[in-house]
Design an enzyme around this catalytic site. Structure first.
Site, PDB file in Angstrom:
ATOM      1  N   CYS A  91       0.838  -1.192   0.000  1.00 29.85           N
ATOM      2  CA  CYS A  91       0.000   0.000   0.000  1.00 29.85           C
ATOM      3  C   CYS A  91       0.882   1.254   0.000  1.00 29.85           C
ATOM      4  O   CYS A  91       2.045   1.207   0.381  1.00 29.85           O
ATOM      5  CB  CYS A  91      -0.931   0.094   1.193  1.00 29.85           C
ATOM      6  SG  CYS A  91      -1.881  -1.388   1.489  1.00 29.85           S
ATOM      7  N   ARG A 131       2.524   0.587  -5.584  1.00 29.32           N
ATOM      8  CA  ARG A 131       2.517  -0.180  -4.336  1.00 29.32           C
ATOM      9  C   ARG A 131       1.211  -0.942  -4.120  1.00 29.32           C
ATOM     10  O   ARG A 131       1.071  -1.659  -3.126  1.00 29.32           O
ATOM     11  CB  ARG A 131       2.739   0.768  -3.156  1.00 29.32           C
ATOM     12  CG  ARG A 131       4.033   1.533  -3.230  1.00 29.32           C
ATOM     13  CD  ARG A 131       4.156   2.499  -2.085  1.00 29.32           C
ATOM     14  NE  ARG A 131       4.408   1.800  -0.853  1.00 29.32           N
ATOM     15  CZ  ARG A 131       5.598   1.471  -0.396  1.00 29.32           C
ATOM     16  NH1 ARG A 131       6.663   1.793  -1.085  1.00 29.32           N
ATOM     17  NH2 ARG A 131       5.746   0.846   0.733  1.00 29.32           N
ATOM     18  N   TRP A 180      -3.159  -2.490  -1.482  1.00 28.30           N
ATOM     19  CA  TRP A 180      -2.972  -3.856  -1.996  1.00 28.30           C
ATOM     20  C   TRP A 180      -3.432  -4.754  -0.868  1.00 28.30           C
ATOM     21  O   TRP A 180      -2.801  -4.818   0.187  1.00 28.30           O
ATOM     22  CB  TRP A 180      -1.510  -4.098  -2.341  1.00 28.30           C
ATOM     23  CG  TRP A 180      -1.262  -5.433  -2.982  1.00 28.30           C
ATOM     24  CD1 TRP A 180      -1.465  -5.767  -4.286  1.00 28.30           C
ATOM     25  CD2 TRP A 180      -0.734  -6.606  -2.356  1.00 28.30           C
ATOM     26  NE1 TRP A 180      -1.112  -7.078  -4.513  1.00 28.30           N
ATOM     27  CE2 TRP A 180      -0.664  -7.619  -3.337  1.00 28.30           C
ATOM     28  CE3 TRP A 180      -0.329  -6.919  -1.059  1.00 28.30           C
ATOM     29  CZ2 TRP A 180      -0.197  -8.899  -3.067  1.00 28.30           C
ATOM     30  CZ3 TRP A 180       0.142  -8.194  -0.797  1.00 28.30           C
ATOM     31  CH2 TRP A 180       0.201  -9.169  -1.794  1.00 28.30           C
ATOM     32  N   ASN A 193       0.177   1.107   5.957  1.00 25.04           N
ATOM     33  CA  ASN A 193       0.868   0.211   5.038  1.00 25.04           C
ATOM     34  C   ASN A 193       1.565  -0.827   5.897  1.00 25.04           C
ATOM     35  O   ASN A 193       2.322  -0.468   6.798  1.00 25.04           O
ATOM     36  CB  ASN A 193       1.884   1.029   4.225  1.00 25.04           C
ATOM     37  CG  ASN A 193       2.920   0.167   3.543  1.00 25.04           C
ATOM     38  OD1 ASN A 193       2.629  -0.948   3.139  1.00 25.04           O
ATOM     39  ND2 ASN A 193       4.131   0.678   3.428  1.00 25.04           N
ATOM     40  N   GLY A 194       1.312  -2.122   5.638  1.00 21.96           N
ATOM     41  CA  GLY A 194       1.957  -3.170   6.429  1.00 21.96           C
ATOM     42  C   GLY A 194       0.923  -4.117   6.998  1.00 21.96           C
ATOM     43  O   GLY A 194      -0.214  -4.171   6.520  1.00 21.96           O
ATOM     44  N   GLU A 213      12.801 -15.966 -16.224  1.00 23.19           N
ATOM     45  CA  GLU A 213      12.370 -14.568 -16.243  1.00 23.19           C
ATOM     46  C   GLU A 213      11.378 -14.325 -17.387  1.00 23.19           C
ATOM     47  O   GLU A 213      10.393 -13.599 -17.225  1.00 23.19           O
ATOM     48  CB  GLU A 213      13.612 -13.656 -16.362  1.00 23.19           C
ATOM     49  CG  GLU A 213      13.342 -12.183 -16.600  1.00 23.19           C
ATOM     50  CD  GLU A 213      12.518 -11.483 -15.521  1.00 23.19           C
ATOM     51  OE1 GLU A 213      12.202 -12.102 -14.492  1.00 23.19           O
ATOM     52  OE2 GLU A 213      12.163 -10.315 -15.726  1.00 23.19           O
ATOM     53  N   LYS A 223       7.645 -12.928 -16.757  1.00 22.53           N
ATOM     54  CA  LYS A 223       7.118 -11.723 -17.405  1.00 22.53           C
ATOM     55  C   LYS A 223       5.792 -12.023 -18.083  1.00 22.53           C
ATOM     56  O   LYS A 223       4.845 -11.251 -18.006  1.00 22.53           O
ATOM     57  CB  LYS A 223       8.123 -11.200 -18.455  1.00 22.53           C
ATOM     58  CG  LYS A 223       9.296 -10.441 -17.914  1.00 22.53           C
ATOM     59  CD  LYS A 223       8.919  -9.035 -17.504  1.00 22.53           C
ATOM     60  CE  LYS A 223       9.600  -8.557 -16.271  1.00 22.53           C
ATOM     61  NZ  LYS A 223       9.503  -9.284 -15.030  1.00 22.53           N
ATOM     62  N   GLU A 238       3.033 -12.582 -15.523  1.00 25.51           N
ATOM     63  CA  GLU A 238       2.679 -11.364 -14.791  1.00 25.51           C
ATOM     64  C   GLU A 238       1.754 -10.461 -15.590  1.00 25.51           C
ATOM     65  O   GLU A 238       0.796  -9.929 -15.053  1.00 25.51           O
ATOM     66  CB  GLU A 238       3.940 -10.548 -14.471  1.00 25.51           C
ATOM     67  CG  GLU A 238       4.753 -11.051 -13.313  1.00 25.51           C
ATOM     68  CD  GLU A 238       5.976 -10.176 -13.067  1.00 25.51           C
ATOM     69  OE1 GLU A 238       6.190  -9.788 -11.923  1.00 25.51           O
ATOM     70  OE2 GLU A 238       6.733  -9.895 -14.029  1.00 25.51           O
ATOM     71  N   HIS A 282      12.569 -34.644 -18.289  1.00 23.41           N
ATOM     72  CA  HIS A 282      12.185 -35.318 -17.045  1.00 23.41           C
ATOM     73  C   HIS A 282      10.779 -34.927 -16.595  1.00 23.41           C
ATOM     74  O   HIS A 282      10.477 -34.984 -15.415  1.00 23.41           O
ATOM     75  CB  HIS A 282      13.201 -35.007 -15.947  1.00 23.41           C
ATOM     76  CG  HIS A 282      14.580 -35.465 -16.292  1.00 23.41           C
ATOM     77  ND1 HIS A 282      14.902 -36.793 -16.443  1.00 23.41           N
ATOM     78  CD2 HIS A 282      15.707 -34.769 -16.568  1.00 23.41           C
ATOM     79  CE1 HIS A 282      16.174 -36.901 -16.775  1.00 23.41           C
ATOM     80  NE2 HIS A 282      16.685 -35.686 -16.871  1.00 23.41           N
ATOM     81  N   LYS A 290       4.122  -3.606  -7.029  1.00 26.68           N
ATOM     82  CA  LYS A 290       5.545  -3.520  -7.342  1.00 26.68           C
ATOM     83  C   LYS A 290       6.407  -3.768  -6.120  1.00 26.68           C
ATOM     84  O   LYS A 290       7.440  -4.411  -6.194  1.00 26.68           O
ATOM     85  CB  LYS A 290       5.853  -2.152  -7.935  1.00 26.68           C
ATOM     86  CG  LYS A 290       7.286  -2.054  -8.355  1.00 26.68           C
ATOM     87  CD  LYS A 290       7.470  -1.152  -9.514  1.00 26.68           C
ATOM     88  CE  LYS A 290       8.841  -1.306 -10.094  1.00 26.68           C
ATOM     89  NZ  LYS A 290       9.033  -2.606 -10.777  1.00 26.68           N
TER      90      LYS A 290
HETATM   91  C1  G6P Z   1       7.207  -7.872  -6.812  1.00 24.30           C
HETATM   92  C2  G6P Z   1       7.284  -7.276  -8.199  1.00 24.30           C
HETATM   93  C3  G6P Z   1       8.394  -7.962  -9.010  1.00 24.30           C
HETATM   94  C4  G6P Z   1       9.708  -7.880  -8.242  1.00 24.30           C
HETATM   95  C5  G6P Z   1       9.587  -8.483  -6.848  1.00 24.30           C
HETATM   96  C6  G6P Z   1      10.818  -8.234  -6.003  1.00 24.30           C
HETATM   97  O1  G6P Z   1       6.699  -9.160  -6.884  1.00 24.30           O
HETATM   98  O2  G6P Z   1       6.049  -7.398  -8.865  1.00 24.30           O
HETATM   99  O3  G6P Z   1       8.552  -7.300 -10.261  1.00 24.30           O
HETATM  100  O4  G6P Z   1      10.696  -8.575  -8.964  1.00 24.30           O
HETATM  101  O5  G6P Z   1       8.487  -7.888  -6.157  1.00 24.30           O
HETATM  102  O6  G6P Z   1      10.916  -6.865  -5.749  1.00 24.30           O
HETATM  103  P1  G6P Z   1      12.247  -6.114  -5.372  1.00 24.30           P
HETATM  104  O7  G6P Z   1      11.853  -4.679  -5.202  1.00 24.30           O
HETATM  105  O8  G6P Z   1      12.722  -6.706  -4.074  1.00 24.30           O
HETATM  106  O9  G6P Z   1      13.217  -6.328  -6.464  1.00 24.30           O
END
Ligand code: G6P
Length: 607
Positions: free
Chosen positions: A2, A27, A74, A98-99, A479, A483, A486, A502, A602
């Protein structure tokens, strides 16, 4: 999670609060709300969904007041809905949070036993009740908050507003970031300095356990023992323009295209190309006895760590252990004295990674952090800070922060190798030369954007997609799959190409596109063999390789993408571009919300 903003202003503040929330939407964005205090007491507006819904509500029912708090959410406790949206008001106090308040259940039960009625499912509402109870007992707001803070366990950043005191705003932080801003007769609170960028450049970062009493023209910070403290007042140097999309349709696209520039900027701090040397801000003597590196991170940053493991083992011949932060602390890892623990994070605030960092510190490790936000908790708590210079990353799916992390990690591996006597001058020069080539190679990969967009229709209809790679291209496959998941909501898996036989090979049919990352180099032949196993079973392969690779293995693929020829060292940086762009174009084809995908945020500041 948040984002929170608070303004003690001199005129109407609703629009400025919303502008602050706009910068904090990364956030969380499942609901939003604001509460102002004016001559008629509290005025609150809340709305489920994106911030635009709150703006529409405010347009229909304007809110007036010169002091206010605001929140973008969030969800953790309680589904996204208007009643669960912050601010929460009980009696004469309004709060945004937030938290997570970990002991909210016993607190809530005790409050309910006293006959107090809760209107939401959130943990936050207990804070409002606890403070309201103190106010009802006749305590003034500052004393009320002081009495409540020690009762709260968990992590929080708070902003509190009082019905009868329009000149007062109180903030507090424990385990979640909070920034104080100073203006001309005004004062502000924000989850980060970026939220305040258009309001002020003068900020102080609260330390853990701090709380702050803001009045017009006077800001008083106290520590957890309630002693007045001063925290450095610094110029944030941030401008609102840093978080504009420019001519790009999405932040993610802008950030993908910024990569050559920001990777070059980052490398500038870590390389001396003319001398052929890597130059980290650590004396070699501090690294020469490092015998083990433990890497911990989450999400995309974790995959950067996986790539780094190959480099650290190959160049520095050092033992490397790596884990996702949410698992690391709970598996009782064996951390030997003298070890280097390396934390990688864009935000520097991810709760799991931060908790792991503190655990490693308690276990006597030297703490290094590769972090993009230089004022973040991880940056401040590290012994060795290795910043990435990606600039603010707004798209929720990380792109430019990732490639900047790779750049720093490659330089770190070379530096550690030199310090441990594993790298000749000539080998070091060679690494520096190749790293310095990365921005240009990434530029060449970006020029393939139209060709990558043309691949999107092959992937967009799929229900499942596989990504395959070997060596450092294996984390790149992970990755790529992340992506795609996500932002396009297509189920995707990344696999080590050799491991596919496997199990996942059973998934292969003509409906499952298989994306193979195979730059020419020592592992090319083996990856291609795995690719042929897919093709032999009717699988549809999209091969991403260079001219030489495509000439050797491109026939019979569903599609190919010809990448620039790169040295294997920088291939992960360069191959990041097509995996990012492919996910982007598939998401656009599917019409998803690229910058704010569903359910994600994020910066994940809850465990
Ligand atoms: C969230 C984001 C990802 C990010 C991850 C780690 O899940 O959506 O894009 O890689 O957090 O975040 P950080 O800020 O620790 O790299």
């Amino acid at each position: 999670m948040c984002g929170i903003v608070g303004i003690l202003g001199r005129g109407e503040v609703a629009a400025r609060l919303v502008a602050g929330l706009r910068r904090l939407e990364y956030r969380g964005y499942d609901s939003a709300g604001i509460c102002l205090v004016g001559s008629d007491g509290f005025v609150r507006r809340r709305a489920e969904g994106k911030l635009a819904n709150l703006e529409a509500r405010l347009a229909a029912e304007p809110a007036h007041g010169a002091s206010g708090i605001a929140h973008t959410r969030w969800a953790t406790h309680g589904r996204p809905s208007e009643v669960n949206a912050h601010p929460h008001i009980v009696g004469d106090v309004a709060v945004v949070h937030n938290g997570i308040i970990e002991n909210f259940r016993p607190l809530r039960e005790a409050l309910e036993a006293e006959g107090r009625v809760f209107t939401s499912e959130t943990d936050t509402e207990v804070i409002a009740h606890l403070v309201a109870r103190e106010l009802e007992r006749g305590h003034p707001p500052v004393a009320a908050v002081q009495a409540v803070l020690p009762q709260l366990h968990g992590a929080f950043a708070l902003a509190l507003l009082f019905r009868n005191e329009p000149d007062l705003l109180i903030g507090a932080r424990l385990g979640a970031p909070l920034t104080v801003g100073f203006g001309d007769g005004e004062a502000y609170l924000g989850s980060d300095a970026l939220a305040l960028a258009d309001l002020t450049q003068e900020v102080s970062y609260l330390e853990d356990g701090d709380w702050v009493i803001l009045r017009r023209g006077a800001v008083e910070i106290r520590d957890r023992e309630n002693r007045p403290v001063t925290r450095p007042r610094i110029r944030s140097g941030l401008s609102g323009a840093l978080v504009e999309k420019g001519n790009y349709r999405h932040f993610m696209l802008k950030e993908i295209h910024e990569q050559p520039l920001v990777v070059a900027q980052t490398l500038q701090s870590y390389l001396k190309p003319l001398d052929g040397q890597v130059a980290l801000p650590i004396p070699d003597a501090r690294l020469e006895n490092v015998g083990r590196v433990t890497i911990v991170a989450c999400g995309t940053s974790f995959y950067a760590g996986m790539v780094a493991r190959y480099w650290l083992e190959r160049f520095a011949r050092v033992a490397v252990d790596i884990d996702v932060a949410s698992e690391f602390r709970y598996r009782e890892p064996v951390l030997e004295p003298g070890g280097l623990a390396l934390f990688i994070s864009q935000s520097g605030e991810t709760a799991d990674t931060l908790a792991a960092l503190r655990h490693a510190r308690a276990e006597g490790q030297t703490i290094a952090a590769v972090v993009n936000v230089p004022t973040s908790s991880m940056a401040r708590e590290a012994d060795i800070l290795l910043p990435t210079h990606a600039g603010p990353e707004i798209g929720v799916a990380s792109t430019k922060a990732f490639t900047c992390q790779l750049a720093v990690l490659a330089a770190l591996a070379a530096n550690l190798a030199r310090a441990r006597g594993r790298l000749s001058r000539e080998e070091e020069r060679e690494i520096v030369t190749h790293l310095a080539e990365a921005p240009a190679a990434m530029n060449a990969a970006l020029a393939l954007d139209p060709a990558i967009a043309a691949l999107a229709p092959l992937v967009a209809p799929a229900r499942d997609v596989l990504y395959l790679g070997r060596g450092p291209d294996y984390p790149m496959a992970l990755e790529g799959a992340l992506k795609l998941k996500e932002i396009s909501y297509i189920h995707a898996e990344g696999y080590a190409a050799g491991e596919m036989k496997h199990g996942p090979i059973a998934l292969i049919d003509e409906a499952v596109p298989v994306i193979v990352l195979a730059p020419s180099g020592p592992l090319f032949e083996k990856t291609v063999s795995n690719m042929q196993e897919v093709r032999a079973r009717g699988g549809k392969v999209i091969l991403i390789s260079d001219r030489e690779g495509l000439a050797a293995a491109g026939d019979g693929c569903l599609a190919t993408l010809e990448m620039p020829r790169t040295h294997p060292l920088i291939a992960p940086l360069v191959y990041a571009v097509p995996v990012q762009l492919l996910a982007y174009h598939v998401a656009v084809a599917k019409g998803t919300d690229v910058d704010q995908p569903r359910n994600l945020a994020k910066s994940v500041t809850v465990e």
